[in-house]
Design a protein around this motif. Structure first.
Motif, PDB file in Angstrom:
ATOM      1  N   ASP A  81      55.157  40.122  78.204  1.00  0.00           N
ATOM      2  CA  ASP A  81      54.201  39.025  78.352  1.00  0.00           C
ATOM      3  C   ASP A  81      54.799  37.667  78.347  1.00  0.00           C
ATOM      4  OD1 ASP A  81      52.206  37.118  77.931  1.00  0.00           O
ATOM      5  OD2 ASP A  81      51.565  37.449  76.063  1.00  0.00           O
TER       6      ASP A  81
ATOM      7  N   ASN B 283      53.966  34.538  78.552  1.00  0.00           N
ATOM      8  CA  ASN B 283      53.524  33.423  77.486  1.00  0.00           C
ATOM      9  C   ASN B 283      54.323  33.529  76.274  1.00  0.00           C
ATOM     10  OD1 ASN B 283      51.914  32.405  79.696  1.00  0.00           O
ATOM     11  ND2 ASN B 283      50.060  33.792  78.941  1.00  0.00           N
ATOM     12  N   LYS B 284      54.519  34.670  75.623  1.00  0.00           N
ATOM     13  CA  LYS B 284      55.144  34.920  74.385  1.00  0.00           C
ATOM     14  C   LYS B 284      56.289  34.072  74.309  1.00  0.00           C
ATOM     15  CE  LYS B 284      57.680  39.324  73.544  1.00  0.00           C
ATOM     16  NZ  LYS B 284      57.794  40.515  72.873  1.00  0.00           N
ATOM     17  N   TYR B 285      57.141  33.875  75.409  1.00  0.00           N
ATOM     18  CA  TYR B 285      58.539  33.455  75.297  1.00  0.00           C
ATOM     19  C   TYR B 285      58.502  31.797  75.687  1.00  0.00           C
ATOM     20  CZ  TYR B 285      60.142  38.218  76.103  1.00  0.00           C
ATOM     21  OH  TYR B 285      60.132  39.533  75.683  1.00  0.00           O
TER      22      TYR B 285
ATOM     23  N   ASP C 189      65.293  33.756  68.687  1.00  0.00           N
ATOM     24  CA  ASP C 189      63.977  34.545  68.817  1.00  0.00           C
ATOM     25  C   ASP C 189      64.285  35.515  69.800  1.00  0.00           C
ATOM     26  OD1 ASP C 189      62.480  32.786  66.909  1.00  0.00           O
ATOM     27  OD2 ASP C 189      61.907  31.483  68.616  1.00  0.00           O
TER      28      ASP C 189
ATOM     29  N   ASP D 133      63.951  39.594  69.500  1.00  0.00           N
ATOM     30  CA  ASP D 133      62.967  40.524  70.206  1.00  0.00           C
ATOM     31  C   ASP D 133      63.327  41.600  70.757  1.00  0.00           C
ATOM     32  OD1 ASP D 133      60.021  39.903  71.490  1.00  0.00           O
ATOM     33  OD2 ASP D 133      61.479  40.405  73.107  1.00  0.00           O
TER      34      ASP D 133
END
Length: 337
Positions: free
Chosen positions: A2, A4-6, A13, A17
């Motif tokens: 996804d 957007n999650k980054y 982070d 991940d």
């Protein structure tokens, strides 16, 4: 993955991940296209992504194991975990670090590189961000500011580097003032000025080759790194205010209300008997506005008394009413007539 999650990912982070780490180890054509698209959306993430990728590859190339057989055994197990198999748990860099730590015996290697890597934090115009240091010290960064420190923070003197403006609340570690251990010292570096504290609250503004230091509580020592000769240190008490420029202290005074140094953290604008150019310079430095004067003489107009407002709109309205000037705002441009 996804995209957007980054959006808000930091280096830490990315390293934690599972999807990201696994894609670096088993890079596919789809992964390459995905990261290319990510950089188009989040170009500011490029440095963190490249650093994370380098760290992961460094761990995989680690050659300071007890012996070659043990090294092969460990990496064989790691690579087996990294392969995307049905229902398998995705490879985690943190797990890799635990495995590596158990078998490393000598050398600085990749872990030292990771441990000592610089941690960087920054804010955009108008943004306020809280940074919590490993020792619990908090730094509130004003807009258009940056803070950095080594990942091994706390093992040696606690040192940070600041550009822009920050409000520090330093955790007190020392128990015996007569015997201050290296790790108990806390030093803020601003260009060629050092600010040393034990436990205190103070504000630092480092912009335009000038550094303003104001002490709210506690005690700090300010020392200049003059290349020609050793400059004397200044010990500041609560309410003391220092302005440093051209390798010397150009102003040292006492603030009637030192607590107001932190008003910007509440997005408040507080000025007393200040010239217009100095007030609006704050909007340029922390909010990114472009200020234009149709009459240069307006820059030196002074507002008598005190301004204490919240928000840019209210500030501009107060200036207009107090100085009887016309102010036009067009997006990030402010014109003074």
């Amino acid at each position: 993955m996804d995209l957007n999650k980054y959006a808000s990912f930091s280096l830490k982070d990315f390293l934690e991940d599972d999807d990201f780490v696994n894609s670096i180890i088993n890079t596919s054509k789809e992964d390459s296209l995905f990261f290319a698209e990510m950089l188009l959306h989040y170009p500011e993430k490029k440095e963190d992504i490249e650093t994370a990728e380098s760290l992961i590859h460094n761990y995989r190339k680690q050659d300071t194991f007890l012996n070659e057989d043990r090294q092969a055994e460990v990496w064989k197990r790691i690579e087996a975990e990294a392969r995307p198999v049905k229902q398998a748990k995705v490879f985690s860099l943190l797990k890799l670090m635990r495995v590596a730590a158990a078998v490393l015996v000598v050398g600085l290697g990749a872990f030292t590189f990771w441990y000592n890597q610089q941690q960087n934090f920054s804010t955009t115009f108008g943004e306020i961000k809280t940074v919590v240091m490993p020792d619990g010290t908090t730094v509130l960064l004003n807009g258009n500011s940056s803070l950095s420190y080594q990942r091994g923070f706390g093992k040696n003197p606690r040192e940070v580097w600041l550009k822009g403006e920050g409000l520090f609340k330093v955790i007190h570690l020392n128990k015996n003032p007569a015997n201050i251990k290296p790790a108990e010292r806390f030093i803020v570096h601003c260009n060629d000025l050092n600010i040393e504290v034990l436990g205190t609250t103070f504000n630092v503004n480092n912009r335009h080759n000038k550094i303003n230091v104001g002490l709210i509580t506690g005690k700090i020592k300010v020392t200049a790194n003059n290349v020609k000769k050793a400059a004397p240190s200044l010990i500041l008490a609560p309410g003391d205010y220092v302005e440093y420029a051209t390798k010397k202290v150009v102003l040292k005074g006492k603030l009637a209300h030192p607590e107001r140094l932190a008003n910007w953290s509440k997005r408040q604008f507080v000025f007393a008997n200040e010239k217009l150019k100095n007030i609006l310079k704050t909007l340029e430095d922390t909010y990114g506005y472009q200020i234009k004067y149709t009459n240069a003489a307006a820059m030196d107009m002074e507002i008598e008394g005190e301004i204490n407002v919240t928000g840019v709109k209210e500030l501009l309205e107060t200036i207009s009413a107090s100085l009887h000037v016309s102010i036009y705002q067009n997006e990030n441009q402010i014109i003074i007539n």
